[in-house]
Design an enzyme around this catalytic site. Structure first.
Site, PDB file in Angstrom:
ATOM      1  N   LYS A 125      13.255  14.851  -3.434  1.00 48.18           N
ATOM      2  CA  LYS A 125      12.822  13.693  -4.215  1.00 48.18           C
ATOM      3  C   LYS A 125      14.013  13.204  -5.031  1.00 48.18           C
ATOM      4  O   LYS A 125      14.930  13.978  -5.319  1.00 48.18           O
ATOM      5  CB  LYS A 125      11.677  14.090  -5.159  1.00 48.18           C
ATOM      6  N   ASP A 165       9.077   4.971  -3.655  1.00 50.57           N
ATOM      7  CA  ASP A 165       8.065   5.553  -4.544  1.00 50.57           C
ATOM      8  C   ASP A 165       7.874   4.500  -5.633  1.00 50.57           C
ATOM      9  O   ASP A 165       8.161   3.309  -5.399  1.00 50.57           O
ATOM     10  CB  ASP A 165       8.546   6.897  -5.119  1.00 50.57           C
TER      11      ASP A 165
HETATM   12  P1  NDP Z   1       4.353   1.096  -7.177  1.00 47.15           P
HETATM   13  O1  NDP Z   1       5.577   0.996  -7.988  1.00 47.15           O
HETATM   14  O2  NDP Z   1       4.196   0.210  -5.999  1.00 47.15           O
HETATM   15  O3  NDP Z   1       3.072   0.922  -8.096  1.00 47.15           O
HETATM   16  C1  NDP Z   1       2.825   1.774  -9.177  1.00 47.15           C
HETATM   17  C2  NDP Z   1       1.585   1.290  -9.884  1.00 47.15           C
HETATM   18  O4  NDP Z   1       1.198   2.240 -10.860  1.00 47.15           O
HETATM   19  C3  NDP Z   1       1.814  -0.023 -10.629  1.00 47.15           C
HETATM   20  O5  NDP Z   1       0.617  -0.737 -10.659  1.00 47.15           O
HETATM   21  C4  NDP Z   1       2.205   0.474 -12.025  1.00 47.15           C
HETATM   22  O6  NDP Z   1       1.975  -0.455 -13.052  1.00 47.15           O
HETATM   23  C5  NDP Z   1       1.264   1.644 -12.153  1.00 47.15           C
HETATM   24  N1  NDP Z   1       1.814   2.585 -13.126  1.00 47.15           N
HETATM   25  C6  NDP Z   1       3.020   3.203 -13.075  1.00 47.15           C
HETATM   26  N2  NDP Z   1       3.199   3.964 -14.155  1.00 47.15           N
HETATM   27  C7  NDP Z   1       2.092   3.808 -14.901  1.00 47.15           C
HETATM   28  C8  NDP Z   1       1.667   4.334 -16.138  1.00 47.15           C
HETATM   29  N3  NDP Z   1       2.443   5.176 -16.830  1.00 47.15           N
HETATM   30  N4  NDP Z   1       0.441   3.966 -16.590  1.00 47.15           N
HETATM   31  C9  NDP Z   1      -0.344   3.125 -15.882  1.00 47.15           C
HETATM   32  N5  NDP Z   1       0.011   2.584 -14.708  1.00 47.15           N
HETATM   33  C10 NDP Z   1       1.204   2.933 -14.229  1.00 47.15           C
HETATM   34  O7  NDP Z   1       4.260   2.644  -6.730  1.00 47.15           O
HETATM   35  P2  NDP Z   1       3.423   3.288  -5.559  1.00 47.15           P
HETATM   36  O8  NDP Z   1       2.151   2.550  -5.380  1.00 47.15           O
HETATM   37  O9  NDP Z   1       4.328   3.480  -4.412  1.00 47.15           O
HETATM   38  O10 NDP Z   1       3.140   4.753  -6.149  1.00 47.15           O
HETATM   39  C11 NDP Z   1       1.965   5.071  -6.900  1.00 47.15           C
HETATM   40  C12 NDP Z   1       1.755   6.563  -6.898  1.00 47.15           C
HETATM   41  O11 NDP Z   1       1.608   7.011  -5.542  1.00 47.15           O
HETATM   42  C13 NDP Z   1       2.882   7.403  -7.487  1.00 47.15           C
HETATM   43  O12 NDP Z   1       2.342   8.557  -8.094  1.00 47.15           O
HETATM   44  C14 NDP Z   1       3.685   7.814  -6.247  1.00 47.15           C
HETATM   45  O13 NDP Z   1       4.445   8.993  -6.465  1.00 47.15           O
HETATM   46  C15 NDP Z   1       2.539   8.066  -5.271  1.00 47.15           C
HETATM   47  N6  NDP Z   1       2.902   8.064  -3.867  1.00 47.15           N
HETATM   48  C16 NDP Z   1       3.487   6.949  -3.301  1.00 47.15           C
HETATM   49  C17 NDP Z   1       3.804   6.966  -1.967  1.00 47.15           C
HETATM   50  C18 NDP Z   1       4.328   5.763  -1.263  1.00 47.15           C
HETATM   51  O14 NDP Z   1       4.406   5.777  -0.022  1.00 47.15           O
HETATM   52  N7  NDP Z   1       4.669   4.683  -1.952  1.00 47.15           N
HETATM   53  C19 NDP Z   1       3.617   8.176  -1.142  1.00 47.15           C
HETATM   54  C20 NDP Z   1       2.912   9.242  -1.827  1.00 47.15           C
HETATM   55  C21 NDP Z   1       2.601   9.179  -3.134  1.00 47.15           C
HETATM   56  P3  NDP Z   1       3.228  -1.182 -13.756  1.00 47.15           P
HETATM   57  O15 NDP Z   1       3.673  -2.219 -12.777  1.00 47.15           O
HETATM   58  O16 NDP Z   1       2.683  -1.746 -15.023  1.00 47.15           O
HETATM   59  O17 NDP Z   1       4.256  -0.122 -14.011  1.00 47.15           O
END
Ligand code: NDP
Length: 450
Positions: A125, A165
Site C-alpha cells: 500500500k 484508493d
Molecule cells: P474516493 O476518494 O473515490 O471516495 C472516498 C469517499 O469517502 C468520498 O466521498 C469522501 O468524501 C469520503 N470520505 C473520505 N474520508 C472521509 C472521512 N474522514 N469522513 C467522511 N467521509 C470521508 O475513494 P474510494 O471510493 O476509492 O475509497 C473508499 C474506501 O474504499 C476507502 O476505505 C478505500 O480504502 C476502500 N477501497 C477502495 C478500493 C478501490 O478500488 N477504490 C478497493 C478497496 C477498498 P470527501 O470527498 O469529502 O473526502
C-alpha cells in the site's frame, strides 16, 4: 494467549503511534488464534513475528510547485508488506490523514485480502498526505509527476503494481503512468485502474462497489434472503459508493443515502445515480449540491449529526454498505443499525467499523462481511487487468463482471467454510482472517526464510 500478546506488545514498542495499524493487527492476531493452536508449524517458523513486519518500507519526500509558484512539500509512502503470493499489490491513497500507521494498516489488511482472492498477488500500500481537494488539474498533474519521480524506481509489473484508493482515480493514475513511462522508458502494466483507452480493464472502475454488493448477495442467499426491494444505506460518494449504488439498483434494491466528509444525503425515493455521477465524477463538487437538483432530498451537514453518531446509519435499512473510510461506523451506530432491523453489513471501505461495532455485528450473527473479504473485488479485478496487460488481450465487460462475481463467491465460500471448520459458522471475521492467513503462512514456510 501470551504468544499473541507478546507480538502485539512488540508492535506497540517498536512502531510507536501507529494506532490504525495496531487495530488491524489486533483483529487479525486475535481471530487467528485457533489456527495457531491447531498448526504448531506457524509458531515454529515464527510466522506471526515475520508477517507483522513489512518486507520493505519506502518513505520519501515529494516536492512540487503550486499554481502560485510556491514550493510545497509532502510525504510519500510505499509499504511493500508481503510478497509470498506474488508481486506487491495495493492502492495509493492521497489524503491529509495519511501517515505511516494508516499505510501500514492498509498494507497489512491487503496481505490477507489479496490471499483470499485466490490470485497471485502479494500485499502492499502507499500514498501521500497530499490533499487533492481544491487543487487545480495542473497542480494534481505536477504532484503526481513529483510523486512518481521517486516511486518509479521501486515498482514494476513483476515487482510492485500500485492502483488507486481514496483521492486517486483514473486521472491521477494517468498522470502517474505517464511519468513512469517517461522515466523508465517502458510501456508496461505497472499500475492498474488505467484508462480504457490505453491498457485499462473494463469493469475495474466498478469492481469494488459491485463486489461488495455481490458479497452481500451471497451472504444473504445462504439465509434465504435477497436484496430485491430492500432499502439500503451507503456511506461515501466516491468510486466505491457510486458503484455500490449502481449494483444495488441492478439487483432491485433501493439505496437511499450517500455522504461525503461534509454531510449526508437522504433521498427517500432512492439516490439519483446519474446525478450523483455527474456531481462527483464530472463536476467534482461537494455532495451538498445534490439538493440543488433534487430539492426533495434531505442534506444533513456533519455539524448537525447527533453527538457521536454517523447519521447515515440512523436511517432504517435492511442492509448497510460502509464505503467511505476507516472507523466511520462506531458502536453506537452499530447499535442503531441493529435496533432498526439491519441484517446485513457489507464493507466496501477498509476497516470502516470500529472493533466494538464489529463485535456487536458478530455477536448478533447478522450477515457481516468484513472489508478484507467484501471489498476484495477491486484488487481482484486489478489482477485481471494485469492478466490482460501481460497477454495483450482485452476481455468484454460481461466477461470481467462474470469473473468478478465468481471470485466474490469463492471468497465467501472460503471465509464461511473456514468459519464453520473452526466452529463459528457465521463469523466471517474469523473465517476470512484464517483463510487468508493460512495461504500466506504456508507459502512463507515453503519459500524458506527469506
Ligand atoms: P474516493 O476518494 O473515490 O471516495 C472516498 C469517499 O469517502 C468520498 O466521498 C469522501 O468524501 C469520503 N470520505 C473520505 N474520508 C472521509 C472521512 N474522514 N469522513 C467522511 N467521509 C470521508 O475513494 P474510494 O471510493 O476509492 O475509497 C473508499 C474506501 O474504499 C476507502 O476505505 C478505500 O480504502 C476502500 N477501497 C477502495 C478500493 C478501490 O478500488 N477504490 C478497493 C478497496 C477498498 P470527501 O470527498 O469529502 O473526502
Amino acid at each position: 494467549m501470551p504468544y499473541v500478546k507478546e507480538v502485539f506488545d512488540y508492535l506497540i514498542r517498536t512502531s510507536p503511534a501507529q494506532t490504525e495499524f495496531y487495530q488491524a493487527a489486533k483483529e487479525v492476531l486475535e481471530s487467528i488464534r485457533p489456527a495457531l493452536d491447531k498448526y504448531p508449524k506457524y509458531r515454529q517458523h515464527k510466522i506471526i513475528e515475520r508477517i507483522v513486519e513489512p518486507e520493505r518500507q519506502i518513505l520519501f519526500r515529494v516536492n512540487w510547485v503550486d499554481d502560485n509558484g510556491v514550493i510545497q512539500v509532502n510525504k510519500g509512502f510505499r509499504i511493500e508488506f508481503n510478497s509470498a503470493l506474488g508481486p506487491y499489490k495495493g492502492g495509493l491513497r492521497f489524503h491529509p490523514s495519511v501517515n505511516a500507521g494508516v499505510i501500514k494498516f492498509l498494507g497489512f489488511e491487503q496481505i490477507f485480502k489479496n490471499a483470499l482472492t485466490g490470485l497471485q498477488i502479494g500485499g502492499g500500500k502507499g500514498g501521500s498526505d497530499f490533499n487533492p481537494k481544491g487543487k487545480s488539474d495542473n497542480e494534481i498533474m505536477r504532484f503526481c509527476q513529483a510523486f512518481m519521480s521517486e516511486l518509479y524506481r521501486h515498482i514494476g509489473p513483476n515487482t510492485d503494481v500500485p492502483a488507486g484508493d481514496i483521492g486517486v482515480g483514473g486521472r491521477e493514475i494517468g498522470y502517474m503512468f505517464g511519468m513512469y513511462k517517461k522515466l523508465a522508458n517502458r510501456y508496461e502494466g505497472v499500475l492498474t485502474g488505467k484508462s480504457l483507452k490505453w491498457g485499462g480493464s473494463l469493469g475495474r472502475t466498478e469492481a469494488t462497489g459491485y463486489g461488495a454488493v455481490y458479497f452481500a448477495k451471497y451472504m444473504l442467499e445462504d439465509r434465504g434472503e435477497t436484496l430485491e426491494g430492500k432499502r439500503c444505506v451507503v456511506s461515501g460518494s466516491g468510486n466505491v459508493a457510486i458503484y455500490t449504488i449502481e449494483k444495488l439498483y441492478q439487483l432491485g434494491a433501493i439505496p437511499v443515502t450517500c455522504s461525503d466528509s461534509s454531510g449526508m444525503i437522504y433521498d427517500e425515493s432512492g439516490i439519483d445515480l446519474e446525478l450523483l455521477k455527474e456531481l462527483k465524477e464530472q463536476k467534482r463538487v461537494r455532495l451538498s449540491e445534490y439538493t440543488t437538483y433534487k430539492p426533495m432530498a434531505k442534506y444533513t451537514p456533519v455539524e448537525e449529526y447527533p453527538e457521536g453518531v454517523n447519521a447515515v446509519y440512523s436511517i432504517p435499512c435492511f442492509a448497510a454498505f460502509p464505503s467511505a473510510t476507516q472507523n466511520e461506523l462506531n458502536e453506537k451506530d452499530a447499535e442503531i443499525l441493529l435496533a432498526n432491523g439491519c441484517i446485513c453489513v457489507s464493507e466496501g471501505a477498509n476497516m470502516p467499523s470500529t472493533p466494538e461495532a464489529v463485535d456487536l455485528f458478530v455477536d448478533a450473527k447478522i450477515c457481516y462481511g468484513p472489508g478484507k473479504a467484501a471489498n476484495a473485488g477491486g484488487v481482484a479485478t486489478s489482477q485481471l487487468e494485469m492478466q490482460q496487460n501481460a497477454s495483450m488481450t482485452n476481455w468484454t465487460f460481461e466477461e470481467v463482471d462474470a469473473k468478478l462475481a465468481q471470485i466474490m463467491k469463492n471468497i465467501y465460500v472460503s471465509a464461511s467454510t473456514t468459519a464453520a471448520e473452526f466452529g463459528e459458522p457465521t463469523n466471517l471475521v474469523l473465517g476470512a482472517n484464517i483463510a487468508g492467513f493460512r495461504k500466506v503462512a504456508d507459502a512463507m514456510i515453503e519459500q524458506g526464510l527469506v
